[in-house]
Write a protein that holds these residues in place. Structure first.
Motif, PDB file in Angstrom:
ATOM      1  N   LEU A 156      13.881   3.506  13.804  1.00  0.00           N
ATOM      2  CA  LEU A 156      12.548   3.293  13.230  1.00  0.00           C
ATOM      3  C   LEU A 156      11.530   2.929  14.305  1.00  0.00           C
ATOM      4  O   LEU A 156      10.410   3.444  14.323  1.00  0.00           O
ATOM      5  N   LEU A 157      11.909   2.022  15.204  1.00  0.00           N
ATOM      6  CA  LEU A 157      10.994   1.602  16.275  1.00  0.00           C
ATOM      7  C   LEU A 157      10.605   2.784  17.160  1.00  0.00           C
ATOM      8  O   LEU A 157       9.429   2.938  17.523  1.00  0.00           O
ATOM      9  N   ALA A 158      11.581   3.627  17.507  1.00  0.00           N
ATOM     10  CA  ALA A 158      11.286   4.806  18.336  1.00  0.00           C
ATOM     11  C   ALA A 158      10.347   5.756  17.605  1.00  0.00           C
ATOM     12  O   ALA A 158       9.384   6.272  18.192  1.00  0.00           O
ATOM     13  N   MET A 164       0.838  -1.202   0.000  1.00  0.00           N
ATOM     14  CA  MET A 164       0.000   0.000   0.000  1.00  0.00           C
ATOM     15  C   MET A 164       0.874   1.253   0.000  1.00  0.00           C
ATOM     16  O   MET A 164       0.622   2.199  -0.756  1.00  0.00           O
ATOM     17  N   ALA A 165       1.896   1.264   0.851  1.00  0.00           N
ATOM     18  CA  ALA A 165       2.800   2.424   0.920  1.00  0.00           C
ATOM     19  C   ALA A 165       3.509   2.638  -0.414  1.00  0.00           C
ATOM     20  O   ALA A 165       3.639   3.771  -0.884  1.00  0.00           O
ATOM     21  N   MET A 166       3.934   1.552  -1.035  1.00  0.00           N
ATOM     22  CA  MET A 166       4.610   1.664  -2.326  1.00  0.00           C
ATOM     23  C   MET A 166       3.670   2.217  -3.395  1.00  0.00           C
ATOM     24  O   MET A 166       4.052   3.061  -4.210  1.00  0.00           O
ATOM     25  N   LEU A 167       2.418   1.778  -3.370  1.00  0.00           N
ATOM     26  CA  LEU A 167       1.439   2.253  -4.346  1.00  0.00           C
ATOM     27  C   LEU A 167       1.117   3.737  -4.167  1.00  0.00           C
ATOM     28  O   LEU A 167       0.787   4.428  -5.130  1.00  0.00           O
ATOM     29  N   LEU A 168       1.218   4.230  -2.942  1.00  0.00           N
ATOM     30  CA  LEU A 168       0.891   5.631  -2.658  1.00  0.00           C
ATOM     31  C   LEU A 168       2.092   6.565  -2.795  1.00  0.00           C
ATOM     32  O   LEU A 168       1.948   7.783  -2.701  1.00  0.00           O
ATOM     33  N   LYS A 169       3.248   6.013  -3.021  1.00  0.00           N
ATOM     34  CA  LYS A 169       4.498   6.771  -3.064  1.00  0.00           C
ATOM     35  C   LYS A 169       4.437   7.962  -4.024  1.00  0.00           C
ATOM     36  O   LYS A 169       4.982   9.024  -3.738  1.00  0.00           O
ATOM     37  N   ASP A 170       3.766   7.806  -5.145  1.00  0.00           N
ATOM     38  CA  ASP A 170       3.721   8.866  -6.147  1.00  0.00           C
ATOM     39  C   ASP A 170       2.460   9.727  -6.076  1.00  0.00           C
ATOM     40  O   ASP A 170       2.281  10.624  -6.905  1.00  0.00           O
ATOM     41  N   GLU A 171       1.609   9.465  -5.105  1.00  0.00           N
ATOM     42  CA  GLU A 171       0.437  10.327  -4.915  1.00  0.00           C
ATOM     43  C   GLU A 171       0.915  11.697  -4.425  1.00  0.00           C
ATOM     44  O   GLU A 171       1.797  11.783  -3.564  1.00  0.00           O
ATOM     45  N   GLU A 172       0.319  12.740  -4.954  1.00  0.00           N
ATOM     46  CA  GLU A 172       0.773  14.093  -4.643  1.00  0.00           C
ATOM     47  C   GLU A 172       0.845  14.366  -3.143  1.00  0.00           C
ATOM     48  O   GLU A 172       1.822  14.938  -2.653  1.00  0.00           O
ATOM     49  N   GLU A 173      -0.153  13.946  -2.406  1.00  0.00           N
ATOM     50  CA  GLU A 173      -0.188  14.229  -0.970  1.00  0.00           C
ATOM     51  C   GLU A 173       0.992  13.608  -0.226  1.00  0.00           C
ATOM     52  O   GLU A 173       1.442  14.137   0.792  1.00  0.00           O
ATOM     53  N   PHE A 174       1.519  12.492  -0.739  1.00  0.00           N
ATOM     54  CA  PHE A 174       2.581  11.780  -0.033  1.00  0.00           C
ATOM     55  C   PHE A 174       3.968  11.997  -0.642  1.00  0.00           C
ATOM     56  O   PHE A 174       4.962  11.532  -0.094  1.00  0.00           O
ATOM     57  N   SER A 175       4.039  12.699  -1.744  1.00  0.00           N
ATOM     58  CA  SER A 175       5.312  12.855  -2.451  1.00  0.00           C
ATOM     59  C   SER A 175       6.359  13.627  -1.650  1.00  0.00           C
ATOM     60  O   SER A 175       7.553  13.491  -1.897  1.00  0.00           O
ATOM     61  N   GLN A 176       5.934  14.416  -0.688  1.00  0.00           N
ATOM     62  CA  GLN A 176       6.875  15.200   0.121  1.00  0.00           C
ATOM     63  C   GLN A 176       7.465  14.404   1.283  1.00  0.00           C
ATOM     64  O   GLN A 176       8.363  14.881   1.975  1.00  0.00           O
ATOM     65  N   GLU A 224       5.738  10.360   8.534  1.00  0.00           N
ATOM     66  CA  GLU A 224       5.977   8.991   8.076  1.00  0.00           C
ATOM     67  C   GLU A 224       5.397   7.966   9.047  1.00  0.00           C
ATOM     68  O   GLU A 224       4.769   6.988   8.621  1.00  0.00           O
ATOM     69  N   ALA A 225       5.587   8.183  10.328  1.00  0.00           N
ATOM     70  CA  ALA A 225       5.032   7.260  11.332  1.00  0.00           C
ATOM     71  C   ALA A 225       3.507   7.301  11.304  1.00  0.00           C
ATOM     72  O   ALA A 225       2.841   6.263  11.435  1.00  0.00           O
ATOM     73  N   LYS A 226       2.951   8.485  11.126  1.00  0.00           N
ATOM     74  CA  LYS A 226       1.486   8.603  11.070  1.00  0.00           C
ATOM     75  C   LYS A 226       0.925   7.930   9.819  1.00  0.00           C
ATOM     76  O   LYS A 226      -0.138   7.301   9.875  1.00  0.00           O
ATOM     77  N   ILE A 227       1.623   8.065   8.692  1.00  0.00           N
ATOM     78  CA  ILE A 227       1.189   7.399   7.451  1.00  0.00           C
ATOM     79  C   ILE A 227       1.224   5.887   7.645  1.00  0.00           C
ATOM     80  O   ILE A 227       0.273   5.175   7.301  1.00  0.00           O
ATOM     81  N   PHE A 228       2.319   5.392   8.201  1.00  0.00           N
ATOM     82  CA  PHE A 228       2.417   3.957   8.482  1.00  0.00           C
ATOM     83  C   PHE A 228       1.240   3.485   9.331  1.00  0.00           C
ATOM     84  O   PHE A 228       0.615   2.462   9.050  1.00  0.00           O
ATOM     85  N   LYS A 229       0.925   4.228  10.383  1.00  0.00           N
ATOM     86  CA  LYS A 229      -0.147   3.811  11.296  1.00  0.00           C
ATOM     87  C   LYS A 229      -1.495   3.796  10.579  1.00  0.00           C
ATOM     88  O   LYS A 229      -2.310   2.885  10.787  1.00  0.00           O
ATOM     89  N   LYS A 247      10.922   5.083   3.896  1.00  0.00           N
ATOM     90  CA  LYS A 247      10.935   4.854   5.340  1.00  0.00           C
ATOM     91  C   LYS A 247       9.602   4.266   5.786  1.00  0.00           C
ATOM     92  O   LYS A 247       9.560   3.366   6.629  1.00  0.00           O
ATOM     93  N   VAL A 248       8.511   4.743   5.219  1.00  0.00           N
ATOM     94  CA  VAL A 248       7.188   4.203   5.555  1.00  0.00           C
ATOM     95  C   VAL A 248       7.127   2.710   5.199  1.00  0.00           C
ATOM     96  O   VAL A 248       6.638   1.897   5.980  1.00  0.00           O
ATOM     97  N   ILE A 249       7.650   2.361   4.025  1.00  0.00           N
ATOM     98  CA  ILE A 249       7.677   0.958   3.607  1.00  0.00           C
ATOM     99  C   ILE A 249       8.480   0.130   4.609  1.00  0.00           C
ATOM    100  O   ILE A 249       8.059  -0.964   5.010  1.00  0.00           O
ATOM    101  N   GLU A 250       9.625   0.649   5.050  1.00  0.00           N
ATOM    102  CA  GLU A 250      10.417  -0.059   6.058  1.00  0.00           C
ATOM    103  C   GLU A 250       9.613  -0.259   7.342  1.00  0.00           C
ATOM    104  O   GLU A 250       9.621  -1.340   7.933  1.00  0.00           O
ATOM    105  N   MET A 251       8.919   0.780   7.784  1.00  0.00           N
ATOM    106  CA  MET A 251       8.099   0.674   8.997  1.00  0.00           C
ATOM    107  C   MET A 251       7.034  -0.404   8.831  1.00  0.00           C
ATOM    108  O   MET A 251       6.793  -1.203   9.740  1.00  0.00           O
ATOM    109  N   CYS A 252       6.403  -0.409   7.667  1.00  0.00           N
ATOM    110  CA  CYS A 252       5.358  -1.401   7.399  1.00  0.00           C
ATOM    111  C   CYS A 252       5.910  -2.817   7.474  1.00  0.00           C
ATOM    112  O   CYS A 252       5.262  -3.714   8.019  1.00  0.00           O
ATOM    113  N   LEU A 253       7.086  -3.011   6.936  1.00  0.00           N
ATOM    114  CA  LEU A 253       7.668  -4.350   6.907  1.00  0.00           C
ATOM    115  C   LEU A 253       8.081  -4.855   8.282  1.00  0.00           C
ATOM    116  O   LEU A 253       8.007  -6.053   8.551  1.00  0.00           O
ATOM    117  N   ILE A 254       8.519  -3.960   9.168  1.00  0.00           N
ATOM    118  CA  ILE A 254       9.058  -4.423  10.452  1.00  0.00           C
ATOM    119  C   ILE A 254       8.132  -4.213  11.644  1.00  0.00           C
ATOM    120  O   ILE A 254       8.416  -4.695  12.733  1.00  0.00           O
TER     121      ILE A 254
END
Length: 195
Positions: A113-115, A43-55, A124-129, A60-67
């Motif tokens: 990342l955990l912290a 999901m994070a990878m698919l949203l990577k190029d969406e304007e709202e998330f491009s900044q 990024e942490a909020k997007i992951f959540k 890092k979000v993908i890493e958070m999702c994986l771990i």
């Protein structure tokens, strides 16, 4: 990283393939924690190029999702509606102890990342959540209504809503998921009553 260090980490992480979650797949198989983590990363990878998330740093979000749920390799999965603070503390302690055994570079990166995920202060942490919560809702909508507990009918409409308020995309996606939930409950409940 030495090959044996990599193999040791992967062997422990592989436990998530057989650590079952409360939710079921569309095919009627109980979902694993690995299934869930993979899909939120997708999901994070698919949203990577969406304007709202491009900044934001979506890698890092993908890493958070994986771990994010690797602590469950030690404790198993406890559904959110029964998980208590003590459970979260135990899971975090096991997870952090394991990460502290990593080679230095990986250890420092993962601890950061955990912290960040725990504090939930960065975008990024909020997007992951948000993704974590949304994937659970989507999974429930894909599963057979017969696998839902009575409390999940209401939880499906309230779970994670507060997390999504800062992101227009997630508010809109949540509306689509809610509409799907409503249609699913109406359709499948009607079919159950006909039987």
């Amino acid at each position: 990283m030495k090959p044996q260090d990599l193999l040791d980490i992967l062997t422990t992480a592989s436990r998530l393939k057989t650590t079952m979650r409360h939710c079921w797949t569309a095919a009627g198989r109980q979902e694993s924690v690995a299934d869930h983590s993979w899909r939120i990363a997708l999901m994070a990878m698919l949203l990577k190029d969406e304007e709202e998330f491009s900044q934001y740093d979506m890698d890092k979000v993908i890493e958070m999702c994986l771990i994010h749920d690797l602590g469950e390799a030690f404790t198993g999965d406890i559904p959110t509606f029964v998980k208590e603070a003590a459970d979260e503390k135990t899971e975090a302690a096991y997870y952090e102890e394991w990460v502290r055994s990593f080679p230095e570079r990986q250890r420092e990166h993962w601890l950061q990342l955990l912290a960040e995920m725990k504090e939930l202060r960065t975008a990024e942490a909020k997007i992951f959540k948000c993704l974590d919560k949304l994937e659970a809702l989507i999974s429930h909508n894909e599963s057979d209504l017969g696998t839902w507990l009575p409390l999940e009918y209401d939880l499906q409409y309230t779970y994670g809503r507060e997390n999504m308020k800062d992101f227009a995309y997630f508010i809109t996606l949540r509306e689509a998921v809610d509409a799907w939930t409503k249609d699913k409950i109406e359709k499948e409940s009607g079919e159950l009553h006909k039987q």
